[in-house]
Design a protein around this motif. Sequence first.
Motif, PDB file in Angstrom:
ATOM      1  N   ASP A  99     -20.883 -22.169  -3.603  1.00 20.92           N
ATOM      2  CA  ASP A  99     -19.626 -21.587  -3.138  1.00 20.92           C
ATOM      3  C   ASP A  99     -18.427 -21.994  -3.995  1.00 20.92           C
ATOM      4  N   GLN A 100     -18.626 -22.904  -4.940  1.00 19.51           N
ATOM      5  CA  GLN A 100     -17.547 -23.297  -5.838  1.00 19.51           C
ATOM      6  C   GLN A 100     -17.669 -22.645  -7.220  1.00 19.51           C
ATOM      7  N   ILE A 101     -18.709 -21.852  -7.403  1.00 22.04           N
ATOM      8  CA  ILE A 101     -18.941 -21.184  -8.685  1.00 22.04           C
ATOM      9  C   ILE A 101     -18.224 -19.840  -8.702  1.00 22.04           C
ATOM     10  N   ASN A 102     -17.428 -19.612  -9.724  1.00 21.04           N
ATOM     11  CA  ASN A 102     -16.680 -18.369  -9.889  1.00 21.04           C
ATOM     12  C   ASN A 102     -16.856 -17.852 -11.311  1.00 21.04           C
ATOM     13  N   VAL A 103     -16.864 -16.537 -11.453  1.00 20.54           N
ATOM     14  CA  VAL A 103     -17.133 -15.919 -12.749  1.00 20.54           C
ATOM     15  C   VAL A 103     -15.874 -15.249 -13.295  1.00 20.54           C
ATOM     16  N   ILE A 104     -15.582 -15.522 -14.549  1.00 17.62           N
ATOM     17  CA  ILE A 104     -14.573 -14.788 -15.312  1.00 17.62           C
ATOM     18  C   ILE A 104     -15.187 -14.477 -16.667  1.00 17.62           C
ATOM     19  N   GLU A 105     -15.271 -13.200 -16.984  1.00 14.73           N
ATOM     20  CA  GLU A 105     -15.962 -12.765 -18.197  1.00 14.73           C
ATOM     21  C   GLU A 105     -14.979 -12.591 -19.357  1.00 14.73           C
ATOM     22  N   PRO A 106     -15.486 -12.617 -20.594  1.00 14.60           N
ATOM     23  CA  PRO A 106     -14.621 -12.368 -21.749  1.00 14.60           C
ATOM     24  C   PRO A 106     -13.897 -11.032 -21.617  1.00 14.60           C
ATOM     25  N   GLY A 107     -12.600 -11.048 -21.874  1.00 14.45           N
ATOM     26  CA  GLY A 107     -11.798  -9.839 -21.763  1.00 14.45           C
ATOM     27  C   GLY A 107     -11.152  -9.648 -20.414  1.00 14.45           C
ATOM     28  N   GLN A 108     -11.555 -10.437 -19.430  1.00 16.96           N
ATOM     29  CA  GLN A 108     -10.974 -10.322 -18.094  1.00 16.96           C
ATOM     30  C   GLN A 108      -9.721 -11.179 -17.951  1.00 16.96           C
ATOM     31  N   SER A 109      -8.809 -10.711 -17.109  1.00 17.03           N
ATOM     32  CA  SER A 109      -7.656 -11.492 -16.681  1.00 17.03           C
ATOM     33  C   SER A 109      -7.685 -11.581 -15.165  1.00 17.03           C
ATOM     34  N   LYS A 110      -7.375 -12.765 -14.632  1.00 22.10           N
ATOM     35  CA  LYS A 110      -7.335 -12.958 -13.190  1.00 22.10           C
ATOM     36  C   LYS A 110      -6.044 -13.670 -12.818  1.00 22.10           C
ATOM     37  N   ILE A 111      -5.510 -13.308 -11.641  1.00 22.97           N
ATOM     38  CA  ILE A 111      -4.254 -13.876 -11.173  1.00 22.97           C
ATOM     39  C   ILE A 111      -4.523 -14.753  -9.950  1.00 22.97           C
ATOM     40  N   PHE A 112      -3.960 -15.950  -9.982  1.00 33.73           N
ATOM     41  CA  PHE A 112      -4.072 -16.907  -8.887  1.00 33.73           C
ATOM     42  C   PHE A 112      -2.648 -17.362  -8.534  1.00 33.73           C
ATOM     43  N   THR A 147     -14.974 -22.938 -32.390  1.00 33.82           N
ATOM     44  CA  THR A 147     -15.273 -21.590 -32.864  1.00 33.82           C
ATOM     45  C   THR A 147     -15.384 -21.628 -34.388  1.00 33.82           C
ATOM     46  N   GLY A 148     -16.297 -20.827 -34.934  1.00 37.37           N
ATOM     47  CA  GLY A 148     -16.507 -20.842 -36.378  1.00 37.37           C
ATOM     48  C   GLY A 148     -15.484 -20.037 -37.151  1.00 37.37           C
ATOM     49  N   TYR A 149     -14.841 -19.098 -36.474  1.00 35.46           N
ATOM     50  CA  TYR A 149     -13.782 -18.311 -37.108  1.00 35.46           C
ATOM     51  C   TYR A 149     -12.904 -17.709 -36.017  1.00 35.46           C
ATOM     52  N   VAL A 150     -11.764 -17.180 -36.426  1.00 37.49           N
ATOM     53  CA  VAL A 150     -10.831 -16.548 -35.486  1.00 37.49           C
ATOM     54  C   VAL A 150     -10.734 -15.073 -35.846  1.00 37.49           C
ATOM     55  N   SER A 151     -11.241 -14.220 -34.984  1.00 36.50           N
ATOM     56  CA  SER A 151     -11.267 -12.782 -35.245  1.00 36.50           C
ATOM     57  C   SER A 151      -9.891 -12.164 -35.008  1.00 36.50           C
ATOM     58  N   GLU A 152      -9.705 -10.951 -35.494  1.00 32.67           N
ATOM     59  CA  GLU A 152      -8.457 -10.228 -35.238  1.00 32.67           C
ATOM     60  C   GLU A 152      -8.270  -9.998 -33.740  1.00 32.67           C
ATOM     61  N   GLU A 153      -9.368  -9.753 -33.042  1.00 32.78           N
ATOM     62  CA  GLU A 153      -9.280  -9.534 -31.589  1.00 32.78           C
ATOM     63  C   GLU A 153      -8.766 -10.784 -30.879  1.00 32.78           C
TER      64      GLU A 153
END
Length: 265
Positions: A99-112, A147-153
């Motif tokens: 019940d303490q596990i929460n998911v946030i995926e790459p590209g997502q934004s969440k507001i708390f 991270t091995g490099y920093v992409s434009e994204e």
Amino acid sequence: MQVSILASGSTGNTSLIVTKKHKILMDAGLSGKKTQTLLGQVGVDLSEIDMVFLSHDHSDHSGGLGVLMRRYPQINAFANSGTWQYLLNTNKIGKLPVDQINVIEPGQSKIFDDLEVTAFATSHDAAEPQYYVFTSEGKRIAFLTDTGYVSEEVEDTIKAADAYMMEFNYDPMMLRDGPYSWSLKSRILSDVGHLSNDQAGQALADVITNRTKHIYLSHLSRHNNTEYLAKETAWEMLDQGDAEVDQDLKLIMTEPDEPTKLTEI
């Protein structure tokens, strides 16, 4: 929003972000006792932490998370599905309260409440690495290490933040001439390794603006870098590039076992 880099390096990583309504840890790579000690040095008790955001599964970033979740039921922990799957399948940090596990995926934004968190994918030899931009009351801090490099994204995602925690892991010459095996050197130099001083400095030159006031130089290798080289390279890259370097910009070194001041961003 206030920030302290509590510890940064191969022996363990964790940082504190404070808003009016939340106290958050970015990564949990230290023991509960050590985390409590470092938090105490900046005037915060571990029982006040209500969220943890995990970047990836490597033990110097995740090793203390299981203990924190089991001991402090108020903590909601966030990571992406790939990281959670790896940690749960390997039992690497012990049994986790579901019940303490929460998911946030790459590209997502969440507001708390007064906090917005944006996740973005990075390139590292972990299950599914990602880092975060934290925004509160118009201020932004971007975290980017391992991270091995920093992409434009990635640059687009972290551009124009008020503060950065950026990896300055190694000086290329020190790494090549240093004591590591060639296989380990190759891993560090690869696209799924770590950022050199030059790579980090160039990325910063591409993303900072005159609103940027604090840059935390982080995750320095004890064997393959020095604080002097990291700081000198950062200033050179920023000075030579098109970055809008404000006279109030501060480069702040982080340590593996001593927190930075709790600073208003």
